[in-house]
Write a protein that holds these residues in place. Structure first.
Motif, PDB file in Angstrom:
ATOM      1  N   SER A  67      76.425  44.808  15.180  1.00  0.00           N
ATOM      2  CA  SER A  67      75.680  45.678  14.276  1.00  0.00           C
ATOM      3  C   SER A  67      76.384  47.011  14.053  1.00  0.00           C
ATOM      4  CB  SER A  67      74.281  45.956  14.850  1.00  0.00           C
ATOM      5  OG  SER A  67      74.384  46.697  16.060  1.00  0.00           O
ATOM      6  N   GLY A  68      77.336  47.342  14.936  1.00  0.00           N
ATOM      7  CA  GLY A  68      77.998  48.637  14.853  1.00  0.00           C
ATOM      8  C   GLY A  68      77.126  49.777  15.350  1.00  0.00           C
ATOM      9  N   LEU A  69      76.071  49.446  16.110  1.00  0.00           N
ATOM     10  CA  LEU A  69      75.111  50.460  16.542  1.00  0.00           C
ATOM     11  C   LEU A  69      75.144  50.674  18.051  1.00  0.00           C
ATOM     12  CD1 LEU A  69      72.031  49.330  14.401  1.00  0.00           C
ATOM     13  CD2 LEU A  69      73.742  51.078  13.835  1.00  0.00           C
ATOM     14  N   GLN A  70      74.802  51.895  18.454  1.00  0.00           N
ATOM     15  CA  GLN A  70      74.637  52.222  19.868  1.00  0.00           C
ATOM     16  C   GLN A  70      73.247  51.781  20.321  1.00  0.00           C
ATOM     17  OE1 GLN A  70      76.681  53.616  22.198  1.00  0.00           O
ATOM     18  NE2 GLN A  70      78.380  53.713  20.752  1.00  0.00           N
ATOM     19  N   HIS A  71      73.181  51.217  21.508  1.00  0.00           N
ATOM     20  CA  HIS A  71      71.914  50.801  22.115  1.00  0.00           C
ATOM     21  C   HIS A  71      71.797  51.472  23.475  1.00  0.00           C
ATOM     22  CE1 HIS A  71      70.864  47.352  19.405  1.00  0.00           C
ATOM     23  NE2 HIS A  71      72.126  47.561  19.068  1.00  0.00           N
ATOM     24  N   ALA A  72      70.559  51.582  23.960  1.00  0.00           N
ATOM     25  CA  ALA A  72      70.327  52.126  25.297  1.00  0.00           C
ATOM     26  C   ALA A  72      69.163  51.381  25.933  1.00  0.00           C
ATOM     27  CB  ALA A  72      70.029  53.625  25.232  1.00  0.00           C
ATOM     28  N   VAL A  73      69.149  51.400  27.272  1.00  0.00           N
ATOM     29  CA  VAL A  73      68.074  50.772  28.028  1.00  0.00           C
ATOM     30  C   VAL A  73      67.536  51.793  29.023  1.00  0.00           C
ATOM     31  CG1 VAL A  73      67.447  48.885  29.592  1.00  0.00           C
ATOM     32  CG2 VAL A  73      69.173  48.507  27.806  1.00  0.00           C
ATOM     33  N   VAL A  74      66.204  51.901  29.072  1.00  0.00           N
ATOM     34  CA  VAL A  74      65.527  52.810  29.996  1.00  0.00           C
ATOM     35  C   VAL A  74      64.540  51.988  30.829  1.00  0.00           C
ATOM     36  CG1 VAL A  74      63.976  54.812  30.167  1.00  0.00           C
ATOM     37  CG2 VAL A  74      65.761  54.758  28.396  1.00  0.00           C
ATOM     38  N   ARG A  75      64.583  52.155  32.156  1.00  0.00           N
ATOM     39  CA  ARG A  75      63.649  51.459  33.043  1.00  0.00           C
ATOM     40  C   ARG A  75      62.437  52.349  33.252  1.00  0.00           C
ATOM     41  NH1 ARG A  75      66.520  51.266  37.317  1.00  0.00           N
ATOM     42  NH2 ARG A  75      67.589  49.339  36.818  1.00  0.00           N
ATOM     43  N   VAL A  76      61.244  51.753  33.133  1.00  0.00           N
ATOM     44  CA  VAL A  76      60.006  52.504  33.301  1.00  0.00           C
ATOM     45  C   VAL A  76      59.170  51.860  34.402  1.00  0.00           C
ATOM     46  CG1 VAL A  76      57.919  53.382  32.179  1.00  0.00           C
ATOM     47  CG2 VAL A  76      60.014  53.060  30.832  1.00  0.00           C
ATOM     48  N   ARG A  77      58.808  52.661  35.382  1.00  0.00           N
ATOM     49  CA  ARG A  77      57.913  52.222  36.453  1.00  0.00           C
ATOM     50  C   ARG A  77      56.516  52.690  36.074  1.00  0.00           C
ATOM     51  NH1 ARG A  77      57.118  48.768  39.880  1.00  0.00           N
ATOM     52  NH2 ARG A  77      56.600  49.279  42.016  1.00  0.00           N
ATOM     53  N   HIS A  78      55.618  51.744  35.774  1.00  0.00           N
ATOM     54  CA  HIS A  78      54.264  52.041  35.310  1.00  0.00           C
ATOM     55  C   HIS A  78      53.288  51.323  36.225  1.00  0.00           C
ATOM     56  CE1 HIS A  78      50.940  52.626  32.421  1.00  0.00           C
ATOM     57  NE2 HIS A  78      50.654  51.354  32.615  1.00  0.00           N
ATOM     58  N   GLN A  79      52.527  52.084  37.020  1.00  0.00           N
ATOM     59  CA  GLN A  79      51.633  51.493  38.024  1.00  0.00           C
ATOM     60  C   GLN A  79      52.439  50.512  38.872  1.00  0.00           C
ATOM     61  OE1 GLN A  79      48.396  49.958  35.667  1.00  0.00           O
ATOM     62  NE2 GLN A  79      47.881  51.971  34.878  1.00  0.00           N
ATOM     63  N   SER A  80      52.005  49.250  38.962  1.00  0.00           N
ATOM     64  CA  SER A  80      52.732  48.277  39.788  1.00  0.00           C
ATOM     65  C   SER A  80      53.766  47.505  38.973  1.00  0.00           C
ATOM     66  CB  SER A  80      51.732  47.288  40.402  1.00  0.00           C
ATOM     67  OG  SER A  80      51.082  46.579  39.354  1.00  0.00           O
ATOM     68  N   CYS A  81      53.956  47.881  37.710  1.00  0.00           N
ATOM     69  CA  CYS A  81      54.847  47.127  36.816  1.00  0.00           C
ATOM     70  C   CYS A  81      56.129  47.898  36.521  1.00  0.00           C
ATOM     71  CB  CYS A  81      54.150  46.848  35.489  1.00  0.00           C
ATOM     72  SG  CYS A  81      52.624  45.904  35.665  1.00  0.00           S
ATOM     73  N   THR A  82      57.172  47.143  36.197  1.00  0.00           N
ATOM     74  CA  THR A  82      58.437  47.731  35.755  1.00  0.00           C
ATOM     75  C   THR A  82      58.770  47.150  34.389  1.00  0.00           C
ATOM     76  OG1 THR A  82      59.190  47.947  38.031  1.00  0.00           O
ATOM     77  CG2 THR A  82      60.865  48.081  36.303  1.00  0.00           C
ATOM     78  N   TYR A  83      59.163  48.013  33.473  1.00  0.00           N
ATOM     79  CA  TYR A  83      59.513  47.604  32.115  1.00  0.00           C
ATOM     80  C   TYR A  83      60.910  48.088  31.775  1.00  0.00           C
ATOM     81  CZ  TYR A  83      54.505  46.800  31.632  1.00  0.00           C
ATOM     82  OH  TYR A  83      53.220  46.360  31.816  1.00  0.00           O
ATOM     83  N   LEU A  84      61.578  47.345  30.907  1.00  0.00           N
ATOM     84  CA  LEU A  84      62.811  47.821  30.292  1.00  0.00           C
ATOM     85  C   LEU A  84      62.487  48.145  28.841  1.00  0.00           C
ATOM     86  CD1 LEU A  84      65.514  45.380  31.698  1.00  0.00           C
ATOM     87  CD2 LEU A  84      64.972  47.705  32.455  1.00  0.00           C
ATOM     88  N   VAL A  85      62.779  49.369  28.456  1.00  0.00           N
ATOM     89  CA  VAL A  85      62.579  49.812  27.082  1.00  0.00           C
ATOM     90  C   VAL A  85      63.953  49.844  26.422  1.00  0.00           C
ATOM     91  CG1 VAL A  85      61.771  51.673  25.582  1.00  0.00           C
ATOM     92  CG2 VAL A  85      60.575  51.195  27.734  1.00  0.00           C
ATOM     93  N   GLU A  86      64.098  49.061  25.332  1.00  0.00           N
ATOM     94  CA  GLU A  86      65.369  49.027  24.615  1.00  0.00           C
ATOM     95  C   GLU A  86      65.266  49.903  23.374  1.00  0.00           C
ATOM     96  OE1 GLU A  86      67.190  45.103  24.278  1.00  0.00           O
ATOM     97  OE2 GLU A  86      65.699  44.409  25.743  1.00  0.00           O
ATOM     98  N   LEU A  87      66.326  50.668  23.127  1.00  0.00           N
ATOM     99  CA  LEU A  87      66.372  51.583  21.993  1.00  0.00           C
ATOM    100  C   LEU A  87      67.694  51.413  21.269  1.00  0.00           C
ATOM    101  CD1 LEU A  87      65.516  53.347  24.820  1.00  0.00           C
ATOM    102  CD2 LEU A  87      64.603  54.822  23.037  1.00  0.00           C
ATOM    103  N   TYR A  88      67.747  51.923  20.037  1.00  0.00           N
ATOM    104  CA  TYR A  88      69.019  51.947  19.311  1.00  0.00           C
ATOM    105  C   TYR A  88      69.042  53.151  18.373  1.00  0.00           C
ATOM    106  CZ  TYR A  88      67.099  50.271  14.857  1.00  0.00           C
ATOM    107  OH  TYR A  88      66.412  50.159  13.677  1.00  0.00           O
ATOM    108  N   GLN A  89      70.233  53.420  17.834  1.00  0.00           N
ATOM    109  CA  GLN A  89      70.415  54.536  16.910  1.00  0.00           C
ATOM    110  C   GLN A  89      70.569  53.977  15.496  1.00  0.00           C
ATOM    111  OE1 GLN A  89      73.769  56.558  18.997  1.00  0.00           O
ATOM    112  NE2 GLN A  89      72.342  58.268  19.157  1.00  0.00           N
TER     113      GLN A  89
END
Length: 107
Positions: A67-89
């Motif tokens: 895609s020619g785009l930058q992406h990023a991943v952020v880990r989120v600890r929410h209560q007893s759960c863990t999520y990966l949030v994916e982002l792009y520019q």
């Protein structure tokens, strides 16, 4: 057991105008959009059921040659759960480009 109230899968904020958001940032407003961690926190809290006080950790940033785009991943600890949030520019790449949340995955 998933945490109730958190949206997962491919996500988008209805009516988000990336060009307008980028212009606002270019003129010095909403500068949190330049940080993938802060964008995950603000957008995740406003729209997808995450909380301001959750633990947000930068995981990685990578370039997608397809895609020619930058992406990023952020880990989120929410209560007893863990999520990966994916982002792009979507507009500008690099330090001056805004970040947009595209996917939230429970891990």
């Amino acid at each position: 057991m998933p945490c109730p109230g958190v949206t997962t899968g491919r996500v988008e904020v209805p009516g988000e105008d990336y060009g307008r958001i980028q212009q606002a940032v270019d003129s010095g407003k909403n500068l949190w959009r330049l940080s993938p961690v802060r964008t995950a926190q603000v957008i995740g809290t406003r729209n997808f059921g995450l909380r301001e006080r959750d633990s947000y950790t930068f995981v990685e940033q990578y370039y997608d040659p397809g895609s020619g785009l930058q992406h990023a991943v952020v880990r989120v600890r929410h209560q007893s759960c863990t999520y990966l949030v994916e982002l792009y520019q979507p507009i500008k790449q690099g330090q001056k480009g805004i970040w947009v949340v595209t996917e939230i995955t429970e891990v």
